[in-house]
Design a protein around this motif. Structure first.
Motif, PDB file in Angstrom:
ATOM      1  N   GLU A 186       0.641  -1.212  -0.014  1.00  0.00           N
ATOM      2  CA  GLU A 186      -0.249   0.218  -0.327  1.00  0.00           C
ATOM      3  C   GLU A 186       0.869   1.404   0.221  1.00  0.00           C
ATOM      4  OE1 GLU A 186      -4.283  -1.583   3.027  1.00  0.00           O
ATOM      5  OE2 GLU A 186      -2.602  -0.846   3.525  1.00  0.00           O
ATOM      6  N   LEU A 187       2.302   0.714   0.673  1.00  0.00           N
ATOM      7  CA  LEU A 187       2.706   2.645   0.817  1.00  0.00           C
ATOM      8  C   LEU A 187       3.240   2.306  -0.832  1.00  0.00           C
ATOM      9  CD1 LEU A 187       4.240   4.620   2.373  1.00  0.00           C
ATOM     10  CD2 LEU A 187       6.167   3.320   3.046  1.00  0.00           C
ATOM     11  N   LEU A 188       3.968   1.257  -1.087  1.00  0.00           N
ATOM     12  CA  LEU A 188       5.060   1.312  -2.190  1.00  0.00           C
ATOM     13  C   LEU A 188       3.663   2.088  -3.329  1.00  0.00           C
ATOM     14  CD1 LEU A 188       6.237  -1.640  -2.130  1.00  0.00           C
ATOM     15  CD2 LEU A 188       7.580   1.047  -2.388  1.00  0.00           C
ATOM     16  N   SER A 189       2.352   2.029  -3.557  1.00  0.00           N
ATOM     17  CA  SER A 189       1.512   1.790  -4.823  1.00  0.00           C
ATOM     18  C   SER A 189       1.236   3.448  -4.428  1.00  0.00           C
ATOM     19  CB  SER A 189      -0.008   0.869  -4.980  1.00  0.00           C
ATOM     20  OG  SER A 189      -0.605   1.161  -3.368  1.00  0.00           O
ATOM     21  N   GLY A 190       1.277   3.355  -3.341  1.00  0.00           N
ATOM     22  CA  GLY A 190       0.739   5.724  -2.881  1.00  0.00           C
ATOM     23  C   GLY A 190       2.229   5.866  -3.211  1.00  0.00           C
ATOM     24  N   ILE A 191       3.100   5.890  -3.195  1.00  0.00           N
ATOM     25  CA  ILE A 191       4.132   6.839  -3.757  1.00  0.00           C
ATOM     26  C   ILE A 191       3.967   6.550  -5.652  1.00  0.00           C
ATOM     27  CG2 ILE A 191       6.760   6.789  -4.475  1.00  0.00           C
ATOM     28  CD1 ILE A 191       6.729   4.945  -0.576  1.00  0.00           C
ATOM     29  N   ARG A 192       4.001   5.475  -5.744  1.00  0.00           N
ATOM     30  CA  ARG A 192       3.784   5.992  -7.156  1.00  0.00           C
ATOM     31  C   ARG A 192       2.738   6.480  -7.466  1.00  0.00           C
ATOM     32  NH1 ARG A 192       5.168  -0.570  -6.414  1.00  0.00           N
ATOM     33  NH2 ARG A 192       7.173  -0.434  -6.952  1.00  0.00           N
ATOM     34  N   ALA A 193       2.083   5.973  -6.763  1.00  0.00           N
ATOM     35  CA  ALA A 193       0.145   6.909  -7.246  1.00  0.00           C
ATOM     36  C   ALA A 193       0.532   8.449  -7.009  1.00  0.00           C
ATOM     37  CB  ALA A 193      -1.255   6.939  -7.157  1.00  0.00           C
ATOM     38  N   VAL A 194       1.192   9.184  -6.204  1.00  0.00           N
ATOM     39  CA  VAL A 194       1.070  10.669  -5.738  1.00  0.00           C
ATOM     40  C   VAL A 194       2.491  11.302  -7.393  1.00  0.00           C
ATOM     41  CG1 VAL A 194       2.553  12.207  -4.591  1.00  0.00           C
ATOM     42  CG2 VAL A 194       0.991  10.378  -3.421  1.00  0.00           C
ATOM     43  N   ALA A 195       3.661  10.242  -7.516  1.00  0.00           N
ATOM     44  CA  ALA A 195       4.523  10.253  -8.346  1.00  0.00           C
ATOM     45  C   ALA A 195       4.112  10.621  -9.847  1.00  0.00           C
ATOM     46  CB  ALA A 195       5.683   9.221  -8.133  1.00  0.00           C
ATOM     47  N   ALA A 196       2.636   9.927  -9.960  1.00  0.00           N
ATOM     48  CA  ALA A 196       2.091   9.901 -10.731  1.00  0.00           C
ATOM     49  C   ALA A 196       1.762  11.590 -11.490  1.00  0.00           C
ATOM     50  CB  ALA A 196       1.792   8.425 -12.073  1.00  0.00           C
ATOM     51  N   GLY A 197       1.538  12.007 -10.062  1.00  0.00           N
ATOM     52  CA  GLY A 197       0.249  13.021 -10.033  1.00  0.00           C
ATOM     53  C   GLY A 197      -1.020  12.850  -9.626  1.00  0.00           C
ATOM     54  N   ASP A 198      -1.343  10.915  -9.316  1.00  0.00           N
ATOM     55  CA  ASP A 198      -2.986  10.880  -8.337  1.00  0.00           C
ATOM     56  C   ASP A 198      -2.865  11.548  -7.176  1.00  0.00           C
ATOM     57  OD1 ASP A 198      -3.263  10.024 -11.420  1.00  0.00           O
ATOM     58  OD2 ASP A 198      -2.623   8.401 -10.903  1.00  0.00           O
ATOM     59  N   ALA A 199      -4.043  10.963  -6.670  1.00  0.00           N
ATOM     60  CA  ALA A 199      -4.234  11.095  -5.370  1.00  0.00           C
ATOM     61  C   ALA A 199      -4.600  10.119  -5.143  1.00  0.00           C
ATOM     62  CB  ALA A 199      -5.375  11.761  -5.357  1.00  0.00           C
ATOM     63  N   VAL A 200      -3.311   9.806  -3.477  1.00  0.00           N
ATOM     64  CA  VAL A 200      -3.445   8.270  -2.693  1.00  0.00           C
ATOM     65  C   VAL A 200      -4.745   8.170  -1.730  1.00  0.00           C
ATOM     66  CG1 VAL A 200      -2.678   7.112  -0.756  1.00  0.00           C
ATOM     67  CG2 VAL A 200      -0.849   8.468  -2.289  1.00  0.00           C
ATOM     68  N   VAL A 201      -5.470   9.621  -1.239  1.00  0.00           N
ATOM     69  CA  VAL A 201      -6.396   8.780  -1.212  1.00  0.00           C
ATOM     70  C   VAL A 201      -7.882   8.974  -1.722  1.00  0.00           C
ATOM     71  CG1 VAL A 201      -7.707  10.505   1.578  1.00  0.00           C
ATOM     72  CG2 VAL A 201      -5.996  10.516   1.201  1.00  0.00           C
ATOM     73  N   ALA A 202      -8.368   7.699  -1.271  1.00  0.00           N
ATOM     74  CA  ALA A 202      -9.946   7.362  -1.654  1.00  0.00           C
ATOM     75  C   ALA A 202     -10.575   8.659  -2.008  1.00  0.00           C
ATOM     76  CB  ALA A 202     -10.364   6.236  -1.532  1.00  0.00           C
ATOM     77  N   PRO A 203     -11.934   8.970  -3.109  1.00  0.00           N
ATOM     78  CA  PRO A 203     -12.433  10.602  -2.823  1.00  0.00           C
ATOM     79  C   PRO A 203     -13.788  10.162  -1.659  1.00  0.00           C
ATOM     80  CG  PRO A 203     -11.982   9.289  -4.877  1.00  0.00           C
ATOM     81  CD  PRO A 203     -11.264   8.164  -4.182  1.00  0.00           C
ATOM     82  N   SER A 204     -13.861   9.017  -1.649  1.00  0.00           N
ATOM     83  CA  SER A 204     -14.647   8.742  -0.604  1.00  0.00           C
ATOM     84  C   SER A 204     -14.278   8.672   1.036  1.00  0.00           C
ATOM     85  CB  SER A 204     -15.289   7.315  -0.427  1.00  0.00           C
ATOM     86  OG  SER A 204     -14.381   5.544  -0.461  1.00  0.00           O
ATOM     87  N   LEU A 205     -13.251   8.318   1.366  1.00  0.00           N
ATOM     88  CA  LEU A 205     -11.936   8.756   2.556  1.00  0.00           C
ATOM     89  C   LEU A 205     -12.343   9.816   3.121  1.00  0.00           C
ATOM     90  CD1 LEU A 205     -10.783   7.576   5.173  1.00  0.00           C
ATOM     91  CD2 LEU A 205      -8.778   6.646   3.432  1.00  0.00           C
TER      92      LEU A 205
END
Length: 224
Positions: A110-129
């Motif tokens: 989860e940490l690794l995918s979160g870092i990759r998502a942020v690096a790609a310009g996406d948001a890590v936090v799910a919209p509902s959360l």
């Protein structure tokens, strides 16, 4: 290769993060910081793609460090790490300009995918959360904020949007995903993605998390 700066006042925590990140072929740790002041300085010197930012650190904390990094115009994205009992700090971190937040006891993947998502310009936090977090702490928004005094007063950031873009920003703030927006508004998902990109560009929002906060700030969305 995604470059990461680790900002945490606990050496063992930094060591654990470094071991995990450097086990990945697509990540490298370019530096460490033990407090917010060091983090801000290191970002200016090293220009990492992502800062893994702790909140509670001596001297300058992670929230103020995030605010300064974002205010500097740096392309570096900030990923806040927190604990379950510090949701309010995570909220403040997002408002300071962080691109998302994770819980410190998140699974390694989860940490690794979160870092990759942020690096790609996406948001890590799910919209509902994200919405749930903002609903809990929406009282922090000043009553005299943009659009609060009169519904006829239009925030300058919203004035740049088309009617459709404002509609989509509203439902982003309500926690809808791109797939849900496409289905409910009868649009192609590629069209939704184009609208979202234009909304971010026109409003200056760094990512989807900041777009959600903008929707709250401008009272397009109100706490439920």
């Amino acid at each position: 290769m995604t470059t990461v700066l680790i900002a945490d006042d606990q050496p063992m925590q930094r060591f654990g993060f470094r071991m995990l990140l450097e086990s990945q072929d697509d990540m490298t740790v370019v530096g460490e910081a033990g407090n917010g002041t060091e983090a801000v300085r290191s970002v200016a010197e090293l220009h990492p793609d992502v800062v893994l930012m702790d909140i509670r650190m001596p001297g300058l904390d992670g929230i103020e460090a995030t605010r300064r990094i974002v205010a500097s115009g740096s392309r570096t994205r900030v990923l806040i790490v927190t604990t379950f009992d510090l949701d309010e700090y995570a909220y403040k971190g997002l408002r300071a300009g962080a691109s998302g937040f994770l819980i410190k006891d998140a699974l390694p993947e989860e940490l690794l995918s979160g870092i990759r998502a942020v690096a790609a310009g996406d948001a890590v936090v799910a919209p509902s959360l994200t919405r749930r977090l903002l609903d809990t702490y929406v009282q922090h928004l000043p009553e005299t904020g943009p659009g609060a005094s009169s519904p006829s007063v239009v925030d300058a950031r919203l004035a740049r949007l088309t009617e459709r873009e404002r509609e989509i920003l509203t439902v982003i703030g309500q926690g809808w995903t791109n797939t849900e927006i496409a289905s409910r508004l009868h649009l192609a998902e590629s069209t939704v993605k184009t609208h979202v990109s234009r909304i971010l560009a026109k409003t200056g929002a760094r990512d989807r998390v900041q777009a959600v906060i903008l929707a709250y700030d401008t009272r397009l969305v109100k706490a439920s």
